[in-house]
Motif scaffolding. Sequence first.
Motif, short mmCIF file in Angstrom:
data_model
loop_
_atom_site.label_atom_id
_atom_site.label_comp_id
_atom_site.label_asym_id
_atom_site.label_seq_id
_atom_site.Cartn_x
_atom_site.Cartn_y
_atom_site.Cartn_z
N LEU A 108 0.83 -1.21 0.00
CA LEU A 108 0.00 0.00 0.00
C LEU A 108 0.86 1.26 0.00
O LEU A 108 0.56 2.23 -0.70
N LEU A 109 1.96 1.23 0.76
CA LEU A 109 2.90 2.36 0.73
C LEU A 109 3.49 2.51 -0.67
O LEU A 109 3.64 3.63 -1.17
N ALA A 110 3.83 1.37 -1.27
CA ALA A 110 4.40 1.42 -2.62
C ALA A 110 3.39 1.98 -3.60
O ALA A 110 3.72 2.82 -4.46
N TYR A 111 2.12 1.54 -3.52
CA TYR A 111 1.08 2.07 -4.41
C TYR A 111 1.01 3.59 -4.33
O TYR A 111 0.90 4.28 -5.35
N GLN A 112 1.05 4.09 -3.12
CA GLN A 112 1.01 5.54 -2.93
C GLN A 112 2.17 6.22 -3.64
O GLN A 112 2.00 7.25 -4.30
N SER A 113 3.35 5.62 -3.52
CA SER A 113 4.53 6.24 -4.15
C SER A 113 4.46 6.19 -5.67
O SER A 113 5.11 6.99 -6.35
N TYR A 114 3.66 5.26 -6.22
CA TYR A 114 3.50 5.16 -7.67
C TYR A 114 2.41 6.10 -8.19
O TYR A 114 2.16 6.14 -9.40
N GLY A 115 1.77 6.81 -7.30
CA GLY A 115 0.72 7.74 -7.72
C GLY A 115 -0.68 7.17 -7.66
O GLY A 115 -1.65 7.84 -8.04
N ILE A 116 -0.84 5.92 -7.19
CA ILE A 116 -2.19 5.35 -7.03
C ILE A 116 -2.86 6.07 -5.86
O ILE A 116 -2.34 6.07 -4.75
N ASN A 117 -3.99 6.70 -6.12
CA ASN A 117 -4.63 7.53 -5.09
C ASN A 117 -6.05 7.09 -4.74
O ASN A 117 -6.74 7.77 -3.99
N ARG A 118 -6.46 5.95 -5.28
CA ARG A 118 -7.80 5.43 -4.95
C ARG A 118 -7.72 3.91 -4.85
O ARG A 118 -7.12 3.26 -5.71
N LEU A 119 -8.33 3.38 -3.80
CA LEU A 119 -8.30 1.94 -3.55
C LEU A 119 -9.74 1.43 -3.54
O LEU A 119 -10.62 2.03 -2.92
N SER A 120 -9.99 0.33 -4.25
CA SER A 120 -11.32 -0.28 -4.27
C SER A 120 -11.22 -1.68 -3.66
O SER A 120 -10.58 -2.57 -4.24
N ILE A 121 -11.83 -1.86 -2.49
CA ILE A 121 -11.69 -3.10 -1.73
C ILE A 121 -12.97 -3.92 -1.85
O ILE A 121 -14.07 -3.44 -1.56
N GLY A 122 -12.83 -5.17 -2.26
CA GLY A 122 -13.97 -6.06 -2.41
C GLY A 122 -14.29 -6.79 -1.12
O GLY A 122 -13.81 -7.90 -0.90
N LEU A 123 -15.07 -6.16 -0.26
CA LEU A 123 -15.48 -6.81 1.00
C LEU A 123 -16.60 -7.81 0.74
O LEU A 123 -16.52 -8.97 1.10
N GLN A 124 -17.71 -7.36 0.19
CA GLN A 124 -18.93 -8.10 -0.15
C GLN A 124 -19.84 -8.35 1.05
O GLN A 124 -21.04 -8.14 0.96
N SER A 125 -19.32 -8.79 2.18
CA SER A 125 -20.16 -9.01 3.36
C SER A 125 -19.29 -8.94 4.61
O SER A 125 -18.10 -9.24 4.57
N ALA A 126 -19.92 -8.52 5.72
CA ALA A 126 -19.22 -8.53 7.02
C ALA A 126 -19.45 -9.83 7.76
O ALA A 126 -18.93 -10.01 8.87
N ASP A 127 -20.20 -10.75 7.19
CA ASP A 127 -20.51 -12.04 7.81
C ASP A 127 -19.54 -13.09 7.29
O ASP A 127 -19.54 -13.43 6.11
N ASP A 128 -18.70 -13.61 8.16
CA ASP A 128 -17.66 -14.56 7.74
C ASP A 128 -18.23 -15.83 7.13
O ASP A 128 -17.64 -16.40 6.19
N ASP A 129 -19.37 -16.29 7.64
CA ASP A 129 -19.98 -17.50 7.08
C ASP A 129 -20.41 -17.26 5.63
O ASP A 129 -20.25 -18.14 4.77
N MET A 130 -20.95 -16.09 5.36
CA MET A 130 -21.37 -15.77 3.99
C MET A 130 -20.17 -15.61 3.07
O MET A 130 -20.22 -16.00 1.90
N LEU A 131 -19.10 -15.05 3.58
CA LEU A 131 -17.88 -14.92 2.78
C LEU A 131 -17.36 -16.30 2.38
O LEU A 131 -16.97 -16.53 1.23
#
Length: 399
Positions: A108-131
């Motif tokens: 993540l630190l490296a991404y920042q240094s490369y100019g990446i300024n937006r992160l899209s995280i695929g959570l989908q659910s907060a329920d571990d069983d569903m994941l």
Amino acid sequence: MKRNLSLYIHIPFCKQKCLYCDFLSFDDVLYAKQLAYMDALRTELRLYQPYADRYSVKSVFIGGGTPSTMDESLIEALLSQVRSVFRLDRFAEITIEANPGTLKYTDLLAYQSYGINRLSIGLQSADDDMLRMLGRIHNFDQFVAGYTSARRAGFRNINVDVISGIPGQDMHSYVDTLTRVMEYRPEHISVYSLQVEEGTPLAEDQNLLDMLPEEETDRRMYAMTKKILRTNGYERYEFSNYCQPGFECKHNLVYWTGGEYIGIGLGAASLFKGERFSNLRDLDRYLELMEEVSKLMTPEVDTLELYDAATLKLRQDNTAMYVDRRMEEFMFLGLRMIRGVSRTEFKQRFNKEMFDVYGSVINKYVDDGFLRLEEDRVMLTDAGIDVSNIILSDFILEH
């Protein structure tokens, strides 16, 4: 004056393919072939050198698959190639997609240094069983750890993906996911209703299909999403996308407003120079073709001729975007946005009045309560969004 352009770069590799996924992605490709693919992406980028001076790149989206599975040095090399070919706008939005189970603080630190300024995280659910049921490789604690690391690394623009209508999900568990996500205040939240796609493991698992929420429950989840997120400061600006003020995804707005974009990589789609096309979907053939192109890229070769010859083989399909087709896309993509479409912009683009082309359709759905007019704009009502597939299909013109 340079024209605006966006780039989508497809990295189709995952640690594990999810049960519901029908995207062009693989979880069984040898690392050597993955390295060859990253080389191929850089070669394909170079093909666009003859046109690059005419454009200013406003957004770059590195999607997949799971780009965060790749070594960060490969992402650096990829973005270096982007910058060597194209001129990036000073305030360009550069996004990378990530799975919570693959996020590392050092990356993540490296991404920042490369100019990446937006992160899209695929959570989908907060329920571990569903994941686990969906075949995800992470749990909620890993999401929290990755999200916290992203903030520590300096990310100030984060999207979190959530899915509704998961097998076994009820209103309580769905609202719990939204509530837990909002506690972390991401700038952007994308909420998609689970689609059962033919050919996926989910579509062939009758036990999971029997656990899908009823249609009425899914509809209530959709309505509840808007209510909960709006109460907590998130405005819906597109059917499935919500953000805090000023944090709309610039890249996706290009798609919905008919801007030009180039897709780099396997199966990637483009709208460029008045044509819509997609790259071929066979990984081995793509690698072979880009290796051939790389060998031809010498100072003596005519780069424009090479572009024409290579893209003829690279493209799986190619559709000229005549005026009628461009008007159709302007309407049925633009109406996905909550602010709808502008009559003035329609006139500027096509030299026709919107109501001369679509007046009967618009008036019909205004009378039915599914569309509304607001000054210069035409937009779907909440009731119209619920039946949008039917309405938007009526904006297809007879050819």
